[in-house]
Design an enzyme around this catalytic site. Structure first.
Site, PDB file in Angstrom:
ATOM      1  CB  VAL A 159      42.469  39.720  37.306  1.00 59.61           C
ATOM      2  CG1 VAL A 159      42.410  38.224  36.998  1.00 59.61           C
ATOM      3  CG2 VAL A 159      42.931  39.934  38.739  1.00 59.61           C
ATOM      4  CG  ASP A 178      35.963  46.979  30.709  1.00 55.66           C
ATOM      5  OD1 ASP A 178      35.591  48.172  30.729  1.00 55.66           O
ATOM      6  OD2 ASP A 178      36.639  46.466  31.614  1.00 55.66           O
ATOM      7  CB  SER A 238      35.802  38.510  39.984  1.00 54.00           C
ATOM      8  OG  SER A 238      35.769  39.889  40.221  1.00 54.00           O
ATOM      9  NE  ARG A 239      35.978  40.815  46.381  1.00 58.02           N
ATOM     10  CZ  ARG A 239      37.264  40.506  46.300  1.00 58.02           C
ATOM     11  NH1 ARG A 239      37.626  39.411  45.638  1.00 58.02           N
ATOM     12  NH2 ARG A 239      38.187  41.262  46.858  1.00 58.02           N
ATOM     13  CG  ASP A 262      39.286  30.875  44.237  1.00 55.49           C
ATOM     14  OD1 ASP A 262      39.546  29.851  44.902  1.00 55.49           O
ATOM     15  OD2 ASP A 262      39.854  31.971  44.413  1.00 55.49           O
ATOM     16  CD  GLU A 267      34.745  33.692  49.399  1.00 52.90           C
ATOM     17  OE1 GLU A 267      35.891  33.834  49.845  1.00 52.90           O
ATOM     18  OE2 GLU A 267      34.364  34.209  48.329  1.00 52.90           O
ATOM     19  CG  HIS A 286      38.766  33.903  48.253  1.00 52.19           C
ATOM     20  ND1 HIS A 286      37.754  34.785  48.566  1.00 52.19           N
ATOM     21  CD2 HIS A 286      39.648  34.626  47.519  1.00 52.19           C
ATOM     22  CE1 HIS A 286      38.013  35.971  48.048  1.00 52.19           C
ATOM     23  NE2 HIS A 286      39.171  35.904  47.409  1.00 52.19           N
ATOM     24  N   GLY A 289      44.042  34.196  44.616  1.00 49.77           N
ATOM     25  CA  GLY A 289      44.918  35.325  44.909  1.00 49.77           C
ATOM     26  C   GLY A 289      46.207  34.898  45.571  1.00 49.77           C
TER      27      GLY A 289
END
Length: 328
Positions: A159, A178, A238-239, A262, A267, A286, A289
Site C-alpha cells: 500500500v 521504513d 492499516s491496523r 478507517d 474495532e 474499515h 480495502g
C-alpha cells in the site's frame, strides 16, 4: 471463504477464464474442511483458492490433500490461514495483497488531499453553524492547501509503495520511514528517507502503512504521537493496533491533532468512545480495502497466477515463510 464475496470475487467472466485453465467446481465453497464433501474434493485437489473466512490449512487438511501443490489466497494477508504445516510441506503460496493494496492507497490519497484542505473539520463547523459566517475564515484559509504540504508515509509496504506512486505527480514534500529501505531506494520511490521520529516531527500529514507484527504494535505510542506537530492529521488505513489507543484518544480529545481512521483498536470502538463525537476525527468502518466491484480485481489477479502456474512460470505474488517476519 465468505459466500457473500464469492460472486464479486469471481463474476462470470472471471470464472470462465478459470475454467479455461483448470477444472474447477465453482459450486463447492468450503467453510469447514472436515465436511465429508470437502474431504472428498481435497483428495483430488492440486490447487486451493482461499479468501477471507477460509478455515486454516493445517496438517489434517494437508493429509487429506496429497496432490495439493499450491494455495492462491484471494485476499490480503495469509496469516491465520497458512500454518507451519504448509511451509514444511513446501507448497507454493501466493497472496493477492497487491491487488487489495490499490483501493487502500486510493482511499489514503483522497484522505490526504482532503486533510490538506482541512475539509473534514471545516465540513463539521460549516454544517453545525448552518452556513453562518465564520469569524475565523481568513485565519483558517492561511493554513489550507496542498502545495508542498509535508506528507510522512510510514512503511514501504504494498500500500505504501502504491501510495507513493500516486503522490509522485503531485506537489507534496514526501517523507518515508521504513527500516528495510535505504536512502537511494526511497529516492527512487519519490520520497526522502527519515527515521520514524524525524518523520513524525516533520510531517503535516502522517499516514500509516506498516504491517501488524509484534514489533510494530503500538509503534505510535504516547511519546511518538507527541512528536507530531500541532494541527497535523494522522491517517490510519492499516491496523488499529499500530497506535496506542489511549494515547491517540487523549491527543484527539485535546484537539491538538486530527485523524482519519478507517481502522481502530478495538474495532469497532466501544459505543461510548469520544472519537464518534469529535469534529476533528473522521471515522469510516474499515472500507478502504477491496469492496463491491473492486473485488473482481482480486479475482483477475488469481486467474493471472493460475496462468503462470499452469504455464510453469514463477508466481508473481508468491509469499514465503521468511516474508511473514516483515510483511502483513
Amino acid at each position: 471463504m465468505n459466500l457473500d464475496n464469492l460472486p464479486r470475487l469471481f463474476p462470470p467472466r472471471v470464472l470462465d477464464r478459470l475454467r479455461e485453465l483448470v477444472d474447477i467446481d465453482a459450486c463447492l465453497v468450503v467453510s469447514d474442511f472436515r465436511h465429508p464433501e470437502a474431504a472428498r474434493a481435497l483428495a483430488g485437489t492440486d490447487l486451493l483458492i482461499t479468501s477471507w473466512g477460509s478455515p486454516p490449512i493445517d496438517q489434517s487438511v494437508l493429509e487429506a490433500a496429497p496432490r495439493l501443490r499450491a494455495i492462491l489466497h484471494a485476499a490480503g494477508t495469509v496469516r491465520g490461514y497458512v500454518t507451519d504445516a504448509v511451509w514444511e510441506r513446501g507448497l507454493l503460496v501466493s497472496s493477492m495483497a497487491q491487488a487489495n493494496a490499490i483501493p487502500v492507497a486510493e482511499y489514503t490519497l483522497a484522505a490526504i488531499l482532503l486533510a490538506g484542505k482541512n475539509a473534514f473539520m471545516l465540513r463539521e463547523t460549516f454544517t453545525s453553524s448552518r452556513g453562518a459566517p465564520d469569524p475565523d475564515r481568513e485565519r483558517r484559509r492561511d493554513t489550507l492547501g496542498n502545495h508542498h504540504r509535508r506528507v510522512g508515509v510510514i512503511g514501504a509496504s504494498r500500500v505504501g509503495r502504491r501510495l507513493l506512486e500516486l503522490l509522485r505527480p503531485l506537489d507534496f514534500d514526501v517523507y518515508l520511514s521504513d527500516p528495510y529501505i535505504g536512502p537511494s531506494e526511497a529516492t527512487d520511490l519519490g520520497a526522502v528517507l527519515l527515521s520514524l521520529d524525524d518523520l513524525l516531527r516533520s510531517s503535516d500529514i502522517v499516514t500509516l502503512h506498516a504491517p501488524d507484527l509484534p514489533q510494530t504494535r503500538g509503534m505510535l505510542d504516547r511519546r511518538r504521537l507527541a512528536l507530531i506537530p500541532d494541527g497535523a492529521t494522522l491517517i490510519n488505513t492499516s491496523r488499529g493496533a499500530l497506535i496506542e489507543s489511549d494515547a491517540l484518544t487523549d491527543e484527539l480529545v485535546s484537539g491538538r491533532l486530527s485523524a482519519v481512521l478507517d481502522v481502530t483498536d478495538p474495532e469497532p470502538l466501544p459505543e461510548d468512545s469520544p472519537l464518534y463525537r469529535l469534529p476533528n476525527v473522521f471515522l469510516t468502518p474499515h472500507i478502504a480495502g477491496s469492496l463491491g466491484n473492486e473485488l473482481s480485481r482480486i479475482g483477475d489477479a488469481v486467474v493471472a497466477e493460475v496462468e503462470r502456474l499452469v504455464g510453469g512460470q514463477p508466481l508473481q505474488h508468491q509469499v514465503t515463510r521468511s516474508d511473514l517476519g516483515r510483511v502483513a
